[in-house]
Write a protein that holds these residues in place. Structure first.
Motif, PDB file in Angstrom:
ATOM      1  N   GLY A 179       0.809  -1.211   0.000  1.00 17.62           N
ATOM      2  CA  GLY A 179       0.000   0.000   0.000  1.00 17.62           C
ATOM      3  C   GLY A 179       0.842   1.260   0.000  1.00 17.62           C
ATOM      4  O   GLY A 179       0.305   2.372  -0.009  1.00 17.62           O
ATOM      5  N   SER A 180       2.165   1.079   0.002  1.00 14.92           N
ATOM      6  CA  SER A 180       3.067   2.242   0.006  1.00 14.92           C
ATOM      7  C   SER A 180       3.601   2.560  -1.392  1.00 14.92           C
ATOM      8  O   SER A 180       4.335   3.518  -1.569  1.00 14.92           O
ATOM      9  CB  SER A 180       4.234   1.987   0.972  1.00 14.92           C
ATOM     10  OG  SER A 180       5.011   3.137   1.157  1.00 14.92           O
ATOM     11  N   PHE A 181       3.212   1.755  -2.371  1.00 15.66           N
ATOM     12  CA  PHE A 181       3.608   1.975  -3.770  1.00 15.66           C
ATOM     13  C   PHE A 181       5.122   2.046  -3.935  1.00 15.66           C
ATOM     14  O   PHE A 181       5.653   2.885  -4.647  1.00 15.66           O
ATOM     15  CB  PHE A 181       2.932   3.250  -4.317  1.00 15.66           C
ATOM     16  CG  PHE A 181       1.449   3.234  -4.166  1.00 15.66           C
ATOM     17  CD1 PHE A 181       0.650   2.466  -4.996  1.00 15.66           C
ATOM     18  CD2 PHE A 181       0.829   3.950  -3.135  1.00 15.66           C
ATOM     19  CE1 PHE A 181      -0.731   2.420  -4.827  1.00 15.66           C
ATOM     20  CE2 PHE A 181      -0.553   3.909  -2.964  1.00 15.66           C
ATOM     21  CZ  PHE A 181      -1.334   3.152  -3.814  1.00 15.66           C
ATOM     22  N   GLU A 182       5.811   1.103  -3.262  1.00 13.90           N
ATOM     23  CA  GLU A 182       7.275   1.090  -3.325  1.00 13.90           C
ATOM     24  C   GLU A 182       7.809   0.177  -4.445  1.00 13.90           C
ATOM     25  O   GLU A 182       9.007   0.132  -4.692  1.00 13.90           O
ATOM     26  CB  GLU A 182       7.839   0.638  -1.968  1.00 13.90           C
ATOM     27  CG  GLU A 182       7.466   1.568  -0.820  1.00 13.90           C
ATOM     28  CD  GLU A 182       7.985   2.986  -1.014  1.00 13.90           C
ATOM     29  OE1 GLU A 182       9.197   3.154  -1.232  1.00 13.90           O
ATOM     30  OE2 GLU A 182       7.161   3.927  -0.959  1.00 13.90           O
ATOM     31  N   SER A 183       6.899  -0.587  -5.074  1.00 18.47           N
ATOM     32  CA  SER A 183       7.321  -1.524  -6.115  1.00 18.47           C
ATOM     33  C   SER A 183       6.422  -1.394  -7.342  1.00 18.47           C
ATOM     34  O   SER A 183       5.207  -1.334  -7.195  1.00 18.47           O
ATOM     35  CB  SER A 183       7.238  -2.953  -5.563  1.00 18.47           C
ATOM     36  OG  SER A 183       7.444  -3.903  -6.577  1.00 18.47           O
ATOM     37  N   LEU A 193      -1.748   9.535  -3.106  1.00 18.11           N
ATOM     38  CA  LEU A 193      -2.047   8.454  -2.177  1.00 18.11           C
ATOM     39  C   LEU A 193      -0.750   7.777  -1.741  1.00 18.11           C
ATOM     40  O   LEU A 193       0.171   7.591  -2.537  1.00 18.11           O
ATOM     41  CB  LEU A 193      -2.939   7.464  -2.927  1.00 18.11           C
ATOM     42  CG  LEU A 193      -3.721   6.407  -2.200  1.00 18.11           C
ATOM     43  CD1 LEU A 193      -4.719   7.054  -1.249  1.00 18.11           C
ATOM     44  CD2 LEU A 193      -4.449   5.539  -3.233  1.00 18.11           C
ATOM     45  N   ASP A 194      -0.698   7.396  -0.467  1.00 14.36           N
ATOM     46  CA  ASP A 194       0.458   6.635   0.023  1.00 14.36           C
ATOM     47  C   ASP A 194       0.058   5.891   1.309  1.00 14.36           C
ATOM     48  O   ASP A 194      -0.972   6.211   1.929  1.00 14.36           O
ATOM     49  CB  ASP A 194       1.640   7.575   0.297  1.00 14.36           C
ATOM     50  CG  ASP A 194       2.972   6.825   0.321  1.00 14.36           C
ATOM     51  OD1 ASP A 194       3.004   5.610   0.052  1.00 14.36           O
ATOM     52  OD2 ASP A 194       3.999   7.479   0.623  1.00 14.36           O
ATOM     53  N   ASN A 195       0.878   4.925   1.673  1.00 15.75           N
ATOM     54  CA  ASN A 195       0.748   4.218   2.945  1.00 15.75           C
ATOM     55  C   ASN A 195      -0.659   3.664   3.193  1.00 15.75           C
ATOM     56  O   ASN A 195      -1.232   3.844   4.272  1.00 15.75           O
ATOM     57  CB  ASN A 195       1.175   5.140   4.103  1.00 15.75           C
ATOM     58  CG  ASN A 195       1.515   4.342   5.358  1.00 15.75           C
ATOM     59  OD1 ASN A 195       1.838   3.162   5.278  1.00 15.75           O
ATOM     60  ND2 ASN A 195       1.429   4.986   6.508  1.00 15.75           N
ATOM     61  N   GLN A 245       7.750  14.658  -1.600  1.00 16.22           N
ATOM     62  CA  GLN A 245       7.715  13.963  -0.309  1.00 16.22           C
ATOM     63  C   GLN A 245       6.718  12.806  -0.339  1.00 16.22           C
ATOM     64  O   GLN A 245       5.586  12.983  -0.783  1.00 16.22           O
ATOM     65  CB  GLN A 245       7.307  14.990   0.752  1.00 16.22           C
ATOM     66  CG  GLN A 245       7.208  14.456   2.166  1.00 16.22           C
ATOM     67  CD  GLN A 245       6.576  15.499   3.082  1.00 16.22           C
ATOM     68  OE1 GLN A 245       5.811  16.351   2.658  1.00 16.22           O
ATOM     69  NE2 GLN A 245       6.923  15.415   4.360  1.00 16.22           N
ATOM     70  N   ALA A 246       7.170  11.646   0.119  1.00 15.79           N
ATOM     71  CA  ALA A 246       6.267  10.516   0.312  1.00 15.79           C
ATOM     72  C   ALA A 246       5.797  10.507   1.762  1.00 15.79           C
ATOM     73  O   ALA A 246       6.447  11.071   2.639  1.00 15.79           O
ATOM     74  CB  ALA A 246       6.969   9.205  -0.021  1.00 15.79           C
ATOM     75  N   ALA A 247       4.656   9.862   2.002  1.00 11.95           N
ATOM     76  CA  ALA A 247       4.195   9.741   3.391  1.00 11.95           C
ATOM     77  C   ALA A 247       4.882   8.583   4.088  1.00 11.95           C
ATOM     78  O   ALA A 247       5.051   8.601   5.311  1.00 11.95           O
ATOM     79  CB  ALA A 247       2.682   9.549   3.427  1.00 11.95           C
ATOM     80  N   GLU A 248       5.265   7.578   3.308  1.00 10.77           N
ATOM     81  CA  GLU A 248       5.936   6.389   3.857  1.00 10.77           C
ATOM     82  C   GLU A 248       6.879   5.882   2.773  1.00 10.77           C
ATOM     83  O   GLU A 248       6.506   5.815   1.593  1.00 10.77           O
ATOM     84  CB  GLU A 248       4.893   5.330   4.230  1.00 10.77           C
ATOM     85  CG  GLU A 248       5.364   4.267   5.218  1.00 10.77           C
ATOM     86  CD  GLU A 248       6.216   3.195   4.582  1.00 10.77           C
ATOM     87  OE1 GLU A 248       7.067   2.629   5.287  1.00 10.77           O
ATOM     88  OE2 GLU A 248       6.056   2.920   3.376  1.00 10.77           O
ATOM     89  N   GLY A 249       8.096   5.515   3.145  1.00 12.25           N
ATOM     90  CA  GLY A 249       9.046   5.024   2.153  1.00 12.25           C
ATOM     91  C   GLY A 249       9.475   6.122   1.199  1.00 12.25           C
ATOM     92  O   GLY A 249       9.579   7.296   1.590  1.00 12.25           O
ATOM     93  N   ASP A 250       9.672   5.757  -0.083  1.00 16.08           N
ATOM     94  CA  ASP A 250      10.206   6.710  -1.075  1.00 16.08           C
ATOM     95  C   ASP A 250       9.182   7.144  -2.119  1.00 16.08           C
ATOM     96  O   ASP A 250       9.284   8.233  -2.674  1.00 16.08           O
ATOM     97  CB  ASP A 250      11.378   6.061  -1.825  1.00 16.08           C
ATOM     98  CG  ASP A 250      12.577   5.817  -0.921  1.00 16.08           C
ATOM     99  OD1 ASP A 250      12.815   6.641  -0.020  1.00 16.08           O
ATOM    100  OD2 ASP A 250      13.268   4.798  -1.131  1.00 16.08           O
ATOM    101  N   GLN A 251       8.223   6.259  -2.414  1.00 17.39           N
ATOM    102  CA  GLN A 251       7.346   6.503  -3.562  1.00 17.39           C
ATOM    103  C   GLN A 251       5.907   6.761  -3.116  1.00 17.39           C
ATOM    104  O   GLN A 251       5.496   6.406  -2.018  1.00 17.39           O
ATOM    105  CB  GLN A 251       7.381   5.288  -4.504  1.00 17.39           C
ATOM    106  CG  GLN A 251       8.795   4.975  -4.993  1.00 17.39           C
ATOM    107  CD  GLN A 251       8.841   3.994  -6.164  1.00 17.39           C
ATOM    108  OE1 GLN A 251       9.764   4.037  -6.943  1.00 17.39           O
ATOM    109  NE2 GLN A 251       7.848   3.114  -6.298  1.00 17.39           N
ATOM    110  N   SER A 252       5.143   7.372  -4.004  1.00 21.25           N
ATOM    111  CA  SER A 252       3.721   7.620  -3.759  1.00 21.25           C
ATOM    112  C   SER A 252       3.000   7.562  -5.105  1.00 21.25           C
ATOM    113  O   SER A 252       3.634   7.341  -6.143  1.00 21.25           O
ATOM    114  CB  SER A 252       3.526   8.985  -3.077  1.00 21.25           C
ATOM    115  OG  SER A 252       4.102  10.011  -3.871  1.00 21.25           O
TER     116      SER A 252
HETATM  117 CA   LIG Z   1       5.329   5.083  -0.201  1.00 16.10          CA
END
Ligand SMILES: [Ca+2]
Length: 198
Positions: A40-44, A185-187, A80-87
């Protein structure tokens, strides 16, 4: 003799039907269900730093599928991402939607939480969208990007609950604003309530 053969055939059909019911969970939309909600963090997959990719309907973003329009997968450092690197910007070349189908326990209550912001680069101030469960509108959301920047996105937390109706559930996030600047959207997290956290 022929009667008993008929009964055997009927029994075989019954067994086959039972097997079909036990097949891997599939949601109403026909999407293949994952064993659990994921990324749900869109990191991949990873996008080049300070850049973004623009997947279109039918393409996947890790466990997510773009189900309409286009979206932008935002790489590390772009903003800026809310969590990790990507959004994820729910607007690519125009409004888009992403969905994920995952295994659920029928009758169980789940909590969905997510971080919401908006593309701060232009367009009208209010970015709108909605979250859907199995195609049904569960939460409308909006975010005002006034005063927000790529380094100060101003993410806010959103939450709603749903009761799973089936052994697989599809969660969709959809932009309802035109143009190329969408809700961000992120996290996203989905957790079974034991008891509910909402
Ligand atoms: Ca993220």
């Amino acid at each position: 003799m022929s009667l008993s053969r008929t009964r055997v055939a009927a029994l075989a059909l019954f067994v086959a039907a039972g097997t079909a019911l036990a097949a891997p969970a599939q949601a109403a939309g026909g999407h293949r269900a994952l064993s659990h909600f994921d990324d749900g963090s869109f990191e991949s997959p990873k996008v080049a730093a300070n850049s973004f990719s623009e997947p279109v309907a039918g393409q996947n973003i890790g466990p997510w599928q773009v189900t309409s329009g286009t979206v932008d997968l935002i790489g590390a450092g772009f903003w800026q991402a809310a969590e990790g690197d990507q959004s994820l910007d729910l607007n690519g070349a125009g409004p888009g939607a992403v969905a994920q189908t995952f295994t659920t326990v029928p009758g169980a209550t789940y909590s969905v939480t997510y971080a919401l912001a908006g593309n701060p680069d232009g367009g009208i101030a209010l970015r709108t969208g909605r979250a859907l469960i199995d195609g049904q509108d569960f939460q409308d959301f909006s975010f005002d990007v006034t005063g927000k920047t790529r380094t100060a996105m101003g993410y806010v937390g959103r939450q709603f609950n749903f009761v799973a109706q089936n052994s697989a559930t599809t969660l969709t996030f959809e932009s309802t604003v035109g143009g190329v600047y969408g809700p961000v959207l992120d996290n996203v997290q989905v957790k079974e309530c034991k008891p509910c956290c909402g």
